[in-house]
Design an enzyme around this catalytic site. Structure first.
Site, PDB file in Angstrom:
ATOM      1  N   GLU A 206      14.754  -7.706   4.573  1.00  0.00           N
ATOM      2  CA  GLU A 206      13.894  -6.527   4.739  1.00  0.00           C
ATOM      3  C   GLU A 206      14.354  -5.650   5.899  1.00  0.00           C
ATOM      4  O   GLU A 206      13.609  -4.802   6.385  1.00  0.00           O
ATOM      5  CB  GLU A 206      12.437  -6.967   4.900  1.00  0.00           C
ATOM      6  CG  GLU A 206      11.943  -7.662   3.625  1.00  0.00           C
ATOM      7  CD  GLU A 206      10.509  -8.148   3.692  1.00  0.00           C
ATOM      8  OE1 GLU A 206       9.939  -8.205   4.807  1.00  0.00           O
ATOM      9  OE2 GLU A 206       9.960  -8.489   2.631  1.00  0.00           O
ATOM     10  N   LYS A 334       0.574  -5.812  -3.913  1.00  0.00           N
ATOM     11  CA  LYS A 334       1.935  -5.664  -4.457  1.00  0.00           C
ATOM     12  C   LYS A 334       1.782  -5.470  -5.975  1.00  0.00           C
ATOM     13  O   LYS A 334       1.413  -6.419  -6.676  1.00  0.00           O
ATOM     14  CB  LYS A 334       2.739  -6.932  -4.216  1.00  0.00           C
ATOM     15  CG  LYS A 334       3.076  -7.225  -2.749  1.00  0.00           C
ATOM     16  CD  LYS A 334       3.618  -8.650  -2.647  1.00  0.00           C
ATOM     17  CE  LYS A 334       4.274  -8.930  -1.312  1.00  0.00           C
ATOM     18  NZ  LYS A 334       4.538 -10.374  -1.139  1.00  0.00           N
TER      19      LYS A 334
HETATM   20  P1  PGA Z   1       8.471 -11.433  -0.887  1.00  0.00           P
HETATM   21  O1  PGA Z   1       8.114 -11.197   0.639  1.00  0.00           O
HETATM   22  O2  PGA Z   1       8.638 -10.107  -1.510  1.00  0.00           O
HETATM   23  O3  PGA Z   1       9.735 -12.253  -0.811  1.00  0.00           O
HETATM   24  O4  PGA Z   1       7.322 -12.215  -1.477  1.00  0.00           O
HETATM   25  C1  PGA Z   1       7.188 -10.263   1.076  1.00  0.00           C
HETATM   26  C2  PGA Z   1       5.927 -10.913   1.565  1.00  0.00           C
HETATM   27  O5  PGA Z   1       5.780 -12.146   1.535  1.00  0.00           O
HETATM   28  O6  PGA Z   1       5.020 -10.206   1.978  1.00  0.00           O
HETATM   29 ZN    ZN Z   2       3.652 -12.031   2.499  1.00  0.00          ZN
END
Ligand code: PGA
Ligand code: ZN
Length: 420
Positions: A206, A334
């Site tokens: 990230e 998400k």
């Molecule tokens: P991931 O990480 O997209 O690998 O799940 C992001 C998060 O955990 O917030």
């Molecule tokens: Zn997370």
């Protein structure tokens, strides 16, 4: 506006920021075209909607040919000739899939088409994506406070840190540009520190630096020192995403540092971190199956937001249970955890109804698609989490928010941060 109808649906393979195949879908109505690219997680919650992969030899099983064939086949057949009403079309795709976890068509296939449909409707209405989405939401728009990843660990980096994300949150500013500029100042100070101490400038998935050493307390001390030196004490605070499901074992407990800790010992340590380092938010402090620890932690009335990511996976029924049982105080959103924009907006509406802050989030494997920036503005999200100010798939979201703020200047501006 007159009615628009879906005239064309297609999709092709793209790569995400980890070089793993993903999907770009495109929909067309008359002269208007819209496309959308979907991201992919690494610390994926076990209750998320299913990302359909080929499990063949190519791409270590991660090909998306089957998901693409669903878009070009069943989904196209469903949508062609339908009026362009994205909320209704999302529900039709949910019904066509017919499973609880979208495992028949694949949540990656459905979401790519869903986002493209919402975008197409915005284009046909000749408004921005956030303007169009806002017409489906209660409440005011705002520019979200960014939660900016500065150090990566866990499954997002190859270092020894078990904690997945250390973030800086510039909440004490009057506009988005000032806030992200201050955060950038802190990141530049960290960069100089790493160079001066010979630590190298590797970054994780990230875009946050991948530090040497495994002690989270030392990392937080360093970050708070840099924030103070930059003159932002009280205006920028730290936040963590522990992604604790990744280091939890029901028999052994939690392993946030070099040794296993029992649930009580671990809970005390997390509580101490919140106080000692002035944490403003803590995400997934406990495993998604260890609901007792979430509830015990909340009973201590921690002074920070307690954010459910893997715990709630953007699903209204799981959030509803969390609200009733006081398992957390905020939710991470998400879209690909649930698989349609329609369901994402419903989950946000539920959070709003209960005055729960919600944080719109990227995935660790992401693309240059900036939909989540518009989604955050449209829904009046108090916060957005979209990585460091590094790597184009992260920066593109911040750049979109800067564009929205700039363009709003002529029209009276947009408030930075929600009122709640
Ligand atoms: P991931 O990480 O997209 O690998 O799940 C992001 C998060 O955990 O917030
Ligand atoms: Zn997370």
């Amino acid at each position: 506006m007159g009615k628009y109808y879906i005239e064309h649906v297609d999709a092709w393979m793209i790569f995400d920021s980890r070089g793993v195949p993903s999907i770009c879908a495109r929909v067309i109505s008359g002269a208007f075209k819209a496309k959308a690219m979907v991201p992919s997680g690494a610390s994926t919650g076990q209750f998320e909607a299913l990302e359909l992969r080929d499990h063949a030899s190519a791409f270590k099983g991660k090909g998306v040919d089957i998901a693409l064939s669903h878009i070009r086949g069943l989904i196209r057949e469903l949508l062609l000739g339908q009026p362009l009403e994205p909320a209704i079309l999302d529900q039709k795709m949910i019904a066509l899939d017919g499973t609880a976890d979208k495992s028949y068509l694949g949540a990656n296939a459905i979401l790519a088409v869903s986002i493209a449909l919402w975008r197409l409707a915005a284009k046909c209405n000749q408004v921005s994506d956030f303007d169009f989405i806002q017409s489906y939401c209660a409440g005011r728009r705002c520019l979200p406070v960014p939660m900016i990843n500065i150090i990566n660990g866990g499954v997002h980096a190859t270092n020894e840190l078990n904690i997945q994300e250390f973030m800086i949150v510039p909440h004490g500013f009057s506009d988005f540009k000032a806030a992200i500029s201050a955060a950038s100042e802190v990141i530049l100070r960290l960069k100089s520190h790493l160079q001066e101490t010979g630590q190298g400038l590797l970054v994780g998935d990230e875009g946050g630096y991948s530090l040497q050493g495994s002690d989270p307390a030392k990392v937080m001390l360093l970050l708070n020192t840099l924030i103070d030196q930059a003159g932002f004490h009280g205006k920028i605070n730290l936040a963590l995403d522990l992604a604790a499901s990744e280091y939890y074992d029901p028999k052994l407990g939690y392993r946030p540092v070099d040794q296993w800790l029992g649930p009580k010992e671990y809970l005390d340590l997390v509580h101490r971190w919140v106080k000692d380092f002035g944490l403003i938010s803590i995400e997934d402090p406990f495993a998604d199956t260890d609901e007792a620890s979430w509830e015990q932690f909340m009973a201590l009335s921690p002074s920070c937001l307690v954010v459910g990511d893997d715990l709630f996976v953007t699903q209204s029924d799981r959030l509803q249970k969390g609200i009733v049982r006081k398992q957390a105080s905020a939710i991470l959103i998400k879209p690909n955890q649930v698989g349609t924009v329609f369901e994402t907006l419903n989950c946000i509406a539920l959070a709003k109804e209960h005055n729960w802050p919600f944080i719109i989030s990227h995935r660790s494997g992401d693309t240059e698609d900036t939909f989540i920036a518009d989604l955050a503005v449209a829904t009046g999200a108090p916060m957005i989490k979209t990585g460091s100010i590094a790597r184009s798939e992260r920066v593109s979201k911040y750049n979109r928010l800067l564009e929205i703020e700039y363009e709003a200047m002529d029209k009276g501006g947009i408030q930075y941060g929600s009122e709640s």
